[in-house]
Design a protein around this motif. Structure first.
Motif, mmCIF file in Angstrom:
data_model
loop_
_atom_site.group_PDB
_atom_site.id
_atom_site.type_symbol
_atom_site.label_atom_id
_atom_site.label_comp_id
_atom_site.label_asym_id
_atom_site.label_seq_id
_atom_site.Cartn_x
_atom_site.Cartn_y
_atom_site.Cartn_z
ATOM 1 N N GLU A 443 0.822 -1.201 0.000
ATOM 2 C CA GLU A 443 0.000 0.000 0.000
ATOM 3 C C GLU A 443 0.867 1.267 0.000
ATOM 4 O O GLU A 443 0.554 2.237 -0.704
ATOM 5 N N LEU A 444 1.930 1.260 0.752
ATOM 6 C CA LEU A 444 2.831 2.419 0.773
ATOM 7 C C LEU A 444 3.382 2.690 -0.622
ATOM 8 O O LEU A 444 3.355 3.838 -1.104
ATOM 9 N N VAL A 470 10.500 6.736 -0.107
ATOM 10 C CA VAL A 470 10.321 5.637 -1.059
ATOM 11 C C VAL A 470 11.068 5.869 -2.364
ATOM 12 O O VAL A 470 11.582 4.928 -2.981
ATOM 13 N N THR A 471 11.159 7.125 -2.807
ATOM 14 C CA THR A 471 11.752 7.418 -4.117
ATOM 15 C C THR A 471 13.180 6.901 -4.274
ATOM 16 O O THR A 471 13.532 6.398 -5.362
ATOM 17 N N PRO A 472 14.046 6.972 -3.255
ATOM 18 C CA PRO A 472 15.430 6.495 -3.459
ATOM 19 C C PRO A 472 15.546 5.054 -3.918
ATOM 20 O O PRO A 472 16.491 4.707 -4.637
ATOM 21 N N PHE A 473 14.622 4.183 -3.529
ATOM 22 C CA PHE A 473 14.716 2.786 -3.978
ATOM 23 C C PHE A 473 13.661 2.420 -5.011
ATOM 24 O O PHE A 473 13.779 1.401 -5.686
ATOM 25 N N ALA A 474 12.599 3.225 -5.138
ATOM 26 C CA ALA A 474 11.522 2.889 -6.072
ATOM 27 C C ALA A 474 11.494 3.790 -7.292
ATOM 28 O O ALA A 474 10.820 3.469 -8.283
ATOM 29 N N VAL A 481 10.239 -2.176 -13.488
ATOM 30 C CA VAL A 481 11.522 -2.563 -12.910
ATOM 31 C C VAL A 481 11.326 -3.874 -12.140
ATOM 32 O O VAL A 481 10.196 -4.311 -11.905
ATOM 33 N N PHE A 482 12.430 -4.484 -11.766
ATOM 34 C CA PHE A 482 12.400 -5.682 -10.920
ATOM 35 C C PHE A 482 11.816 -5.273 -9.574
ATOM 36 O O PHE A 482 12.420 -4.531 -8.802
ATOM 37 N N LEU A 483 10.602 -5.770 -9.281
ATOM 38 C CA LEU A 483 9.844 -5.245 -8.149
ATOM 39 C C LEU A 483 10.195 -5.867 -6.799
ATOM 40 O O LEU A 483 9.994 -5.225 -5.762
ATOM 41 N N ALA A 484 10.687 -7.098 -6.779
ATOM 42 C CA ALA A 484 10.907 -7.770 -5.494
ATOM 43 C C ALA A 484 11.802 -6.968 -4.552
ATOM 44 O O ALA A 484 11.451 -6.768 -3.383
ATOM 45 N N PRO A 485 12.964 -6.474 -5.001
ATOM 46 C CA PRO A 485 13.789 -5.693 -4.070
ATOM 47 C C PRO A 485 13.137 -4.379 -3.656
ATOM 48 O O PRO A 485 13.370 -3.890 -2.554
ATOM 49 N N VAL A 486 12.313 -3.807 -4.531
ATOM 50 C CA VAL A 486 11.587 -2.578 -4.177
ATOM 51 C C VAL A 486 10.615 -2.867 -3.043
ATOM 52 O O VAL A 486 10.509 -2.094 -2.067
ATOM 53 N N LEU A 487 9.913 -3.981 -3.131
ATOM 54 C CA LEU A 487 8.963 -4.345 -2.085
ATOM 55 C C LEU A 487 9.674 -4.670 -0.773
ATOM 56 O O LEU A 487 9.181 -4.334 0.312
ATOM 57 N N GLU A 488 10.842 -5.306 -0.860
ATOM 58 C CA GLU A 488 11.597 -5.580 0.363
ATOM 59 C C GLU A 488 12.024 -4.280 1.033
ATOM 60 O O GLU A 488 11.971 -4.148 2.264
ATOM 61 N N SER A 489 12.444 -3.313 0.240
ATOM 62 C CA SER A 489 12.824 -2.017 0.806
ATOM 63 C C SER A 489 11.612 -1.312 1.407
ATOM 64 O O SER A 489 11.710 -0.651 2.458
#
Length: 511
Positions: A443-444, A470-474, A481-489
């Motif tokens: 949700e974030l 959120v912007t620095p990693f997303a 983009v490869f979403l898994a690491p974005v969601l982990e962050s």
């Protein structure tokens, strides 16, 4: 920080400090005296020769079996070895540390009839960072957490395993030698006193309470961000609308959301638009009613845990007047019910968050946001599959919200013919809360993407803080983009203190 264990017990904050903050532990002189006084009563009973459960008799279904004096120390050691019968992956370090401190607390209350050296042995394990290997399966929450506590106790004997820094399993005997610690020899009743009680399930519940308190506040944050991104209204969160239904959690949640939505150019852009929806969907408008009910549930669970923190849960107990009486205080029903109740509440906080995510991604309901929050939908899928992931987690939480405490399997030759399953209830509560972290992370990310797509309109101060986090990693809206690491962050942002602190600096402390 040093936690001092008193004969009145410890606080929830003490448990968190030892479990997660590696605080050192000391036993107060008053607690040492309380244990010594209690032990003198047991020594007198043993000298008298009269039968007392756990002192001169066997355990459970063997309670009527008399044990000769010369074999009573052997009885206590055999008890620990036989009850250390768990199986499966090791419990997390923080759970085991919480459990050990709570067992020290239980002994220090002076109702267990043990020598102070026994409690000090557990303190030495904590202070030397020796974490017993406690398998995940073994407790029924019947006589408390017998098997998990036995896996802690057996390390005091120089047997069993400890948890290595890398998750490996190490010899307890070798770990004690390396730390300069000596194995203990148990006296009458001491083995039983080490393993009877609710310390494992209480430790997990206290850790869960701390996590839920933070996550429920963060749920208000992600709710407000999603409402702002979807051009929702802040009017349903006016305090006068919640004072007429005076549930305290609802009022607190509504106050948070209303405050988070102020000073927003996005909200100002449609406030007087007559074409705007008269009523937002339930997942937006009724958010405080759901999240607030969860907060009230958390308050109830905190009361239950607070009572347990001052409770004597051993069996038998040594009373100051010299009596040794059998009790049922080890039964985990109060904690099992509480853990199940909180799991239900946390599951619903996550379920309603997923519904807001679905609205944010649906072009027919998101009020002019692009499909799946992708500026180039078709070639790109945006956050489509992140919502799939969230939906799968919601489904898992629904299964986990089924109460463990309504189950019971008789054990010990029908002596223990009703059990609480409190350990299982607390263990699955931890999974539900971890899943809630993931749902709020989705949700974030979705809400921040929606706020970015509302540019050049500026979001609220809370929205600006979230975008900055959120912007620095997303990044911003653009190609997939490869979403898994974005969601982990995003999970780390939700579970950590930094975003909440930044928002509170901008809008004031959240309730």
């Amino acid at each position: 920080m040093t936690v001092i264990v008193q004969p009145t017990g410890v606080s929830a904050a003490d448990v968190i400090a030892v479990a997660r903050g590696d605080a050192q532990v000391e036993i107060s002189p008053a607690a040492v005296e309380a244990m010594a006084t209690s032990r003198a009563i047991v020594d007198g009973i043993e000298a008298s020769g009269r039968p007392v459960y756990g002192v001169s008799t066997g355990f459970g279904a063997l309670a009527n079996t008399s044990i000769a004096p010369e074999r009573r120390a052997e009885l206590q050691h055999a008890l620990i070895r036989s009850h250390a019968a768990g199986i499966g992956a090791p419990m997390p370090r923080e759970v085991v540390r919480a459990m050990m401190l709570l067992r020290v607390r239980s002994l220090a209350l002076g109702r267990s009839g043990v020598r102070p050296v026994l409690a000090q042995g557990l303190v030495d394990l904590l202070n030397h960072d020796l974490t017993p290997w406690v398998p995940e399966h073994g407790s029924l929450g019947a006589s408390g957490d017998l098997a998990p506590l036995a896996h802690c106790a057996i390390v005091l004997l120089g047997e069993g395993w400890v948890l290595g820094k890398d998750g490996s399993r190490l010899s307890a005997a070798e770990a004690l030698r390396t730390a300069g610690l000596q194995p203990l020899e148990l006296a009458a009743k001491e083995g039983l006193a080490l393993i009877n009680g609710t310390d494992g399930m209480l430790g997990m519940l206290l850790l869960a309470i701390a996590d839920a308190s933070h996550l429920f506040a963060m749920a208000d944050v992600t709710t407000a961000l999603a409402i702002e991104a979807m051009l929702g209204s802040e009017r349903p969160f006016l305090p006068e609308l919640h004072s007429i239904r005076p549930h305290p959690g609802q009022a607190a949640s509504a106050a948070n959301i209303h405050r988070l939505l102020q000073d927003s150019a996005i909200m100002d852009s449609h406030r007087d638009d007559l074409a705007h929806a008269v009523q937002d969907a339930y997942s937006m408008r009724c958010a405080p009613q759901v999240a607030g009910a969860a907060r009230d549930t958390l308050d109830f669970v905190s009361v239950v845990a607070g009572r347990e923190l001052v409770s004597v849960v051993d069996n038998p107990v040594v009373l100051p007047d010299g009596r040794v009486e059998s009790t049922g205080n080890f039964h985990g029903a109060p904690l099992g019910f509480a853990a199940d109740y909180l799991a239900i509440a946390a599951s619903e906080v996550g379920a309603i968050a997923e519904r807001r995510v679905d609205r944010l991604l649906d072009v027919t309901r998101s009020r002019d946001l692009p499909p799946f929050l992708s500026p180039d939908a078709g070639v790109n899928s945006g956050l489509m599959i992140a919502q799939y992931t969230a939906a799968g987690i919601v489904a898992e939480n629904r299964r986990l919200a089924s109460p463990a405490s309504v189950d019971s399997l008789p054990t010990s030759g029908m002596q223990e013919d009703h059990v609480s399953m409190g350990w299982a209830a607390a263990k699955k509560l931890r999974i539900v809360l971890d899943n809630l972290t993931s749902l709020l992370a989705v949700e974030l990310l979705s809400a921040v993407r929606g706020l970015q797509l509302r540019a050049p309109l500026a979001p609220s101060p809370a929205g600006r803080a979230a975008v900055a986090a959120v912007t620095p990693f997303a990044g911003g809206p653009g190609p997939d983009v490869f979403l898994a690491p974005v969601l982990e962050s995003a999970r780390a942002v939700v579970s950590g203190p930094e975003l909440r602190a930044a928002i509170e600096e901008a809008v004031g402390q959240l309730r």
